[in-house]
Design an enzyme around this catalytic site. Structure first.
Site, PDB file in Angstrom:
ATOM      1  N   HIS A  21      67.121  26.509  18.989  1.00  0.00           N
ATOM      2  CA  HIS A  21      66.674  27.127  20.246  1.00  0.00           C
ATOM      3  C   HIS A  21      65.725  28.285  19.946  1.00  0.00           C
ATOM      4  O   HIS A  21      64.618  28.367  20.509  1.00  0.00           O
ATOM      5  CB  HIS A  21      67.888  27.618  21.031  1.00  0.00           C
ATOM      6  CG  HIS A  21      67.550  28.376  22.273  1.00  0.00           C
ATOM      7  ND1 HIS A  21      67.559  27.808  23.530  1.00  0.00           N
ATOM      8  CD2 HIS A  21      67.179  29.680  22.465  1.00  0.00           C
ATOM      9  CE1 HIS A  21      67.213  28.704  24.431  1.00  0.00           C
ATOM     10  NE2 HIS A  21      66.980  29.857  23.810  1.00  0.00           N
ATOM     11  N   GLU A  22      66.178  29.185  19.087  1.00  0.00           N
ATOM     12  CA  GLU A  22      65.344  30.342  18.745  1.00  0.00           C
ATOM     13  C   GLU A  22      64.103  29.932  17.967  1.00  0.00           C
ATOM     14  O   GLU A  22      63.038  30.538  18.108  1.00  0.00           O
ATOM     15  CB  GLU A  22      66.162  31.358  17.944  1.00  0.00           C
ATOM     16  CG  GLU A  22      67.350  31.939  18.693  1.00  0.00           C
ATOM     17  CD  GLU A  22      66.937  32.647  19.977  1.00  0.00           C
ATOM     18  OE1 GLU A  22      65.827  33.192  20.041  1.00  0.00           O
ATOM     19  OE2 GLU A  22      67.748  32.639  20.928  1.00  0.00           O
ATOM     20  N   HIS A  25      61.361  29.097  20.385  1.00  0.00           N
ATOM     21  CA  HIS A  25      60.625  30.281  20.844  1.00  0.00           C
ATOM     22  C   HIS A  25      59.630  30.733  19.778  1.00  0.00           C
ATOM     23  O   HIS A  25      58.468  31.038  20.079  1.00  0.00           O
ATOM     24  CB  HIS A  25      61.605  31.432  21.124  1.00  0.00           C
ATOM     25  CG  HIS A  25      62.488  31.221  22.313  1.00  0.00           C
ATOM     26  ND1 HIS A  25      62.002  30.858  23.549  1.00  0.00           N
ATOM     27  CD2 HIS A  25      63.832  31.358  22.465  1.00  0.00           C
ATOM     28  CE1 HIS A  25      62.998  30.762  24.407  1.00  0.00           C
ATOM     29  NE2 HIS A  25      64.129  31.059  23.771  1.00  0.00           N
ATOM     30  N   ASP A 223      94.838 -11.514  46.762  1.00  0.00           N
ATOM     31  CA  ASP A 223      94.127 -12.627  47.406  1.00  0.00           C
ATOM     32  C   ASP A 223      93.921 -12.387  48.898  1.00  0.00           C
ATOM     33  O   ASP A 223      94.048 -13.297  49.727  1.00  0.00           O
ATOM     34  CB  ASP A 223      94.889 -13.942  47.195  1.00  0.00           C
ATOM     35  CG  ASP A 223      95.034 -14.303  45.728  1.00  0.00           C
ATOM     36  OD1 ASP A 223      94.104 -13.975  44.958  1.00  0.00           O
ATOM     37  OD2 ASP A 223      96.071 -14.874  45.358  1.00  0.00           O
TER      38      ASP A 223
END
Length: 423
Positions: A21-22, A25, A223
């Protein structure tokens, strides 16, 4: 041993997800010529670091997050004369927005990649299973019923028991729909489960021992016609989420699963694309709902610290998620382990999209607000207003950070003293 390995592996998966994630960036910022000062995984004291170019890379003692320090991320940030040509705040709005969204995009891509890998290698769960409580109580298969909690968890969670089971002994067969039990309508499988719990608990309270049976009237549709049967309900012992046991009722049946009727949908590399898209959308919907419900789930977490029951859908911290990973590895549930990690990445993406500082979505919202403000200024013949005044946002930032700190600490304590148990 397997549990410890699972905890370590899942914790490593969390750290890798945060690191990527970092890194998203950082990669976006550097591609636009911005100066990245630091890229660290964790918080607190530094335990290792190295410097390459203008960026310091390192690890900190508390692996509960990470950060990417970009020079001039806001107008409040200090900077040196050497950094002035590379400040983020001076870049075009679209570039700043891409930088703020890059980490979120990485988590989404990583989650999708994990799901695709599971789809090709093993197949994906039939998502209809998650809503079994809402489907009709149609018999898919009759089974024997493990009498005790130990029997139910034996044989790698498959359970150990003998005999045809109460449902079969009652005359139930595949395709029968149970529409009423002991005078109460059972429109769904969830209704049936609630009624069986009540019957089993009442029988146990009256002195019926575990493994014994009681008989109640039931109505079955077969049925196209209704017929009455004497439904045998066995009193069994089952483990609750807090580790204690309770007595309940069981008939020994597997509900018919809607759609394909299979527990797992299988794919080849081509069909896995559609399967991955469907399952990813299913995860996104669940993640969005969990995020919206998050505030309402706080107080039950507090109560669980002082002895209250911890629900299966309770929020968990990195501690709780790692413990869940350990349980899954212990029971050799590697597919669920991988899918839990995919879910975590979608949650990280959704959480960071929240349009409040200090979240990535909060910074992105400020950038969008600047563009909207400047559009109105231009219509009035005024020059652009420049970077937003973050001093006005500091109170909001502090309040949100404090709420996250308290919420996180509470969930961590609950994950230690009363963790969510999957098995």
């Amino acid at each position: 041993m397997a549990y410890a390995v699972g905890v370590i592996l899942f914790a490593a998966g969390i750290c890798l997800s945060i690191a990527l994630h970092e890194a998203g960036h950082m990669a976006a910022a550097k591609s636009f010529g911005m100066r990245v000062r630091r890229y660290f995984i964790g918080f607190g004291p530094t335990i290792w670091s190295t410097k390459k170019g203008h960026t310091e890379y390192g690890l900190k003692a508390v692996p509960a997050g990470g950060f990417c320090d970009i020079a001039g991320m806001t107008a409040l940030d200090d900077y040196t004369e050497d950094e002035k040509p590379y400040l983020m705040v001076d870049r075009p709005a679209w570039q700043r927005l891409v930088v703020m969204l890059a980490g979120i995009i990485v988590n989404i891509v990583l989650g999708i990649a994990i799901i695709f890998g599971v789809a090709v290698a093993h197949g994906l769960p039939n998502t209809a299973i998650s809503t079994l409580s809402d489907v009709p109580a149609v018999v898919g298969k009759t089974l024997c019923t493990p009498a005790t909690a130990a029997d139910a968890s034996a044989n790698d969670g498959e359970g150990e028991c003998t005999g045809a089971g109460p449902a079969a002994d009652s005359g139930l067969r595949e395709g029968d729909r149970i529409t009423a039990v002991d005078g109460s309508a059972t429109d769904t499988f969830g209704d049936l489960q609630e009624k069986l719990d009540a019957v089993g608990s009442a029988a146990a309270a009256s002195g019926t021992v575990t493994g014994s049976r009681t008989t109640v009237p039931a109505t079955v549709e077969r049925d196209g016609a209704d017929r009455g049967i004497d439904l045998q309900v066995e009193v069994v012992e089952r483990e609750k989420t807090d580790g204690s046991t309770t007595q309940t009722g069981a008939v020994g049946m597997q509900v018919r699963i809607p759609g394909s009727g299979e527990l797992t949908n299988h794919y080849n590399p081509v069909t896995a694309v559609g399967g991955t898209a469907d399952y990813s959308w299913y995860v996104v919907r669940g993640t969005a709902k969990a995020l919206v419900d998050l505030p309402s789930r706080y107080w039950p977490v507090v109560e669980s610290i002082f002895g209250g029951e911890r629900s299966m859908d309770s929020p968990v911290s990195v501690v709780g998620a790692s413990r869940a990973g350990g349980e899954l590895v212990k029971h050799e549930q590697w597919v669920q382990f991988a899918l839990l990690l995919a879910n975590l990445n979608f949650f990280l993406a959704a959480f960071n999209l929240v349009p409040l500082p200090p979240m990535d979505g909060g910074h992105g919202a400020v950038i969008v607000w600047e563009k909207i403000r400047d559009w109105f200024r231009k219509r009035r013949g005024l020059a652009p207003g420049g970077p937003a005044d973050y001093t006005k946002l500091l109170p909001v930032t502090y309040v949100v950070a404090a709420i996250l700190l308290v919420f996180g600490a509470t969930v961590i304590i609950a994950d230690v003293v009363n963790p969510v148990r999957l098995f």
